[in-house]
Design an enzyme around this catalytic site. Sequence first.
Site, PDB file in Angstrom:
ATOM      1  N   ASP A  58       0.866  -1.185   0.000  1.00  0.00           N
ATOM      2  CA  ASP A  58       0.000   0.000   0.000  1.00  0.00           C
ATOM      3  C   ASP A  58       0.895   1.225   0.000  1.00  0.00           C
ATOM      4  OD1 ASP A  58      -2.623   1.404   2.177  1.00  0.00           O
ATOM      5  OD2 ASP A  58      -2.013   1.815   0.115  1.00  0.00           O
ATOM      6  N   GLN A 166      -2.590  -5.487   5.978  1.00  0.00           N
ATOM      7  CA  GLN A 166      -2.400  -4.388   6.945  1.00  0.00           C
ATOM      8  C   GLN A 166      -3.174  -4.686   8.227  1.00  0.00           C
ATOM      9  OE1 GLN A 166      -3.707  -1.540   3.769  1.00  0.00           O
ATOM     10  NE2 GLN A 166      -1.948  -0.296   4.422  1.00  0.00           N
ATOM     11  N   ARG A 196       1.320  13.895  10.071  1.00  0.00           N
ATOM     12  CA  ARG A 196      -0.037  13.700   9.526  1.00  0.00           C
ATOM     13  C   ARG A 196      -0.408  12.305   9.972  1.00  0.00           C
ATOM     14  NH1 ARG A 196      -2.048   9.591   5.865  1.00  0.00           N
ATOM     15  NH2 ARG A 196      -3.795  10.452   4.676  1.00  0.00           N
ATOM     16  N   ASP A 198      -2.463   9.042  10.128  1.00  0.00           N
ATOM     17  CA  ASP A 198      -3.268   8.325   9.147  1.00  0.00           C
ATOM     18  C   ASP A 198      -4.446   7.583   9.777  1.00  0.00           C
ATOM     19  OD1 ASP A 198      -3.232   7.047   6.333  1.00  0.00           O
ATOM     20  OD2 ASP A 198      -3.214   5.300   7.642  1.00  0.00           O
ATOM     21  N   LEU A 203      -9.099   3.368  15.261  1.00  0.00           N
ATOM     22  CA  LEU A 203      -8.113   2.769  16.170  1.00  0.00           C
ATOM     23  C   LEU A 203      -8.721   1.712  17.089  1.00  0.00           C
ATOM     24  CD1 LEU A 203      -5.918   5.851  17.213  1.00  0.00           C
ATOM     25  CD2 LEU A 203      -5.679   4.335  15.229  1.00  0.00           C
ATOM     26  N   GLU A 205     -12.072  -0.824  18.447  1.00  0.00           N
ATOM     27  CA  GLU A 205     -13.284  -1.518  17.965  1.00  0.00           C
ATOM     28  C   GLU A 205     -14.172  -1.823  19.177  1.00  0.00           C
ATOM     29  OE1 GLU A 205     -10.096  -3.041  17.543  1.00  0.00           O
ATOM     30  OE2 GLU A 205      -9.872  -1.788  15.750  1.00  0.00           O
ATOM     31  N   GLU A 240      -6.024  12.797   9.891  1.00  0.00           N
ATOM     32  CA  GLU A 240      -6.754  12.313   8.740  1.00  0.00           C
ATOM     33  C   GLU A 240      -7.967  11.550   9.238  1.00  0.00           C
ATOM     34  OE1 GLU A 240      -6.332   8.806   6.779  1.00  0.00           O
ATOM     35  OE2 GLU A 240      -6.918   9.541   4.820  1.00  0.00           O
TER      36      GLU A 240
HETATM   37  O1  TEU Z   1      -6.580   6.530   4.002  1.00  0.00           O
HETATM   38  C1  TEU Z   1      -7.483   6.335   5.086  1.00  0.00           C
HETATM   39  C2  TEU Z   1      -8.896   6.339   4.732  1.00  0.00           C
HETATM   40  O2  TEU Z   1      -9.742   6.474   5.607  1.00  0.00           O
HETATM   41  C3  TEU Z   1      -9.374   6.105   3.340  1.00  0.00           C
HETATM   42  O3  TEU Z   1     -10.761   5.784   3.377  1.00  0.00           O
HETATM   43  C4  TEU Z   1      -9.274   7.386   2.553  1.00  0.00           C
HETATM   44  O4  TEU Z   1     -10.047   8.367   3.207  1.00  0.00           O
HETATM   45  C5  TEU Z   1      -9.844   7.052   1.195  1.00  0.00           C
HETATM   46  O5  TEU Z   1      -8.924   6.158   0.627  1.00  0.00           O
HETATM   47  C6  TEU Z   1     -10.019   8.289   0.357  1.00  0.00           C
HETATM   48  O6  TEU Z   1      -9.111   9.275   0.616  1.00  0.00           O
HETATM   49  C7  TEU Z   1      -5.244   6.452   4.502  1.00  0.00           C
HETATM   50  C8  TEU Z   1      -4.256   6.810   3.400  1.00  0.00           C
HETATM   51  O7  TEU Z   1      -4.527   8.126   2.937  1.00  0.00           O
HETATM   52  C9  TEU Z   1      -4.362   5.802   2.288  1.00  0.00           C
HETATM   53  O8  TEU Z   1      -3.437   6.118   1.254  1.00  0.00           O
HETATM   54  C10 TEU Z   1      -4.032   4.431   2.846  1.00  0.00           C
HETATM   55  O9  TEU Z   1      -4.211   3.462   1.822  1.00  0.00           O
HETATM   56  C11 TEU Z   1      -4.958   4.099   4.031  1.00  0.00           C
HETATM   57  O10 TEU Z   1      -4.998   5.148   4.990  1.00  0.00           O
HETATM   58  C12 TEU Z   1      -4.431   2.875   4.777  1.00  0.00           C
HETATM   59  O11 TEU Z   1      -3.253   3.228   5.427  1.00  0.00           O
END
Ligand code: TEU
Length: 535
Positions: A58, A166, A196, A198, A203, A205, A240
Amino acid sequence: MPWYKNAVFYEIYLRAFYDSNGDGHGDLRGLIQKLDYLQELGVDCLWLMPTYPSPLKDDGYDIADYRSIHPDYGNLDDFKALLEAAHARNLRLILDLVINHTSDQHPWFQSARADRNSPFRDYYVWSDDPQRYKRARIIFCDTETSNWTWDEQAGQYYWHRFYACQPDLNYDNPAVQDEILDVMRFWLDLGVDGFRVDAVPYLFEREGTNCENLPETHAFLQRMRRFVDEHYPDRLLLCEANQWPQDVRAYFGDTEGKEFHMAFHFPLMPRLFMALAKADYTPIRWVFEQTPPIPDDCQWCTFLRNHDELTLEMVTPEEREWMWKTYAPQRRMRLNLGIRRRLAPLLDNNRRKIELLNSLLFTLPGAPILYYGDEIGMGDDLNLSDRNGLRTPMQWDASPQAGFSTAKRPYASPVPTPGYRPQEVNVAAQMADPQSLWHAIRRMIRARKQYPSLQCGTLRWLEGNDPSIAAFERACNGQRMLLIHNLSSQTRPCAVKITNAKKLTNALTGQEFIHPLELQNYRLAPWEYLWLLLS
Ligand code: TEU
């Protein structure tokens, strides 16, 4: 004012940026050589997508070692050199911290799956029953059919909100929480300016919930913020959380404690594209009306595009269908609940539309972030799988490899699509042409950093009877700026009455504009935008 409130951010996929050693991959030393470019563009803070050792299933969001650098990119000494070089240019650097999951190749998971008594077994979420947490949605719905995967070696199912490679970390385990804070300490001690973070909504459940935005998740994030405030008070935590505004509001913290300084404003993003296609600013105004106020020391991070699909998670199913029909007419342009296209192709490479959306990005509330290459209108390559078409080499010049690499076979080729090839879209040509998109965006960056009203000013929409004209005022400490956007493909009368101003100055050029009383008779060209300082 905290540094991040009026910063302009820039997202970099290191592999795509500049290859300094001819191995076909962009690298840390290559980025050092491009810092002058970024300083010239005027951005303040770089967000580096994951550069940790990873099997790259990924693109690095599957981390196999939190305290090192993937050999494609260099080593920790190169990283320290990059940090030093960035700071020497007053550029800040934040890292991508992927804490919801690791790669299945991480030693923790390898040990956990091999032995039920491993000290790392409970670093992950195991179950004999794949029906648990049934209400959690599948995010990578084009690829995964369940959030559980059976692991033969472990003899149990393990939980993963993203790809099966993952596995989610188990935050109910205090050891996991301590590990993550220790990873943060490692990079913060090296001097990174923040993270940032992610995929934070997932986190924890809990049975009977959708396993997003849980109180336990907020409690851990408040612990994370206390840790940063205590030891590294000037560093940034950027969230995010692809959620509705009222749910993201919680990630700034509450009376119980602070959480993030900044959070991406996901719901705004699709509505900018919607407003443009409908020539109606209502969707933009609506989402700001849904957006709760945030604490003074917090800031939204606003964006048009990023390294992921243009997400349509935060719109209604009807709006999603309409957006797919409008911006992703071919099925291959769609991915999960989004659109895997870059900005310029989404806008038919129409220079005026590209500038218009960037003008909205730079004048609406929030700190804007640019995705690398969008400042020159780079294209995408839909022949590449997943989101890789959005992650092609930066196009520095008109040479066949776009000045990105001297390797015979770089990790990917520059975009081959006519209209977007290096000879048509590249940094060198656009920096040399004052009329280029690059210069238009550089002017927007400079003006945004010059005017406090754009950084942290209020937002007041100007009523008009033409929904295709998005007119709003930003004001801060007596400074007032009038922003006018013609969202339509037609010439439209401006029809904005200005009474309490003697002079209008074009904030992008510094030139005096027409007399205030004349403004209402001004006719806006298709997709024309005005930044008018009122005095
Ligand atoms: O994305 C996290 C996520 O919640 C995704 O649903 C994202 O909002 C969606 O793909 C549209 O943006 C993060 C990273 O940005 C992504 O590149 C990774 O694949 C994902 O986490 C897993 O780490």
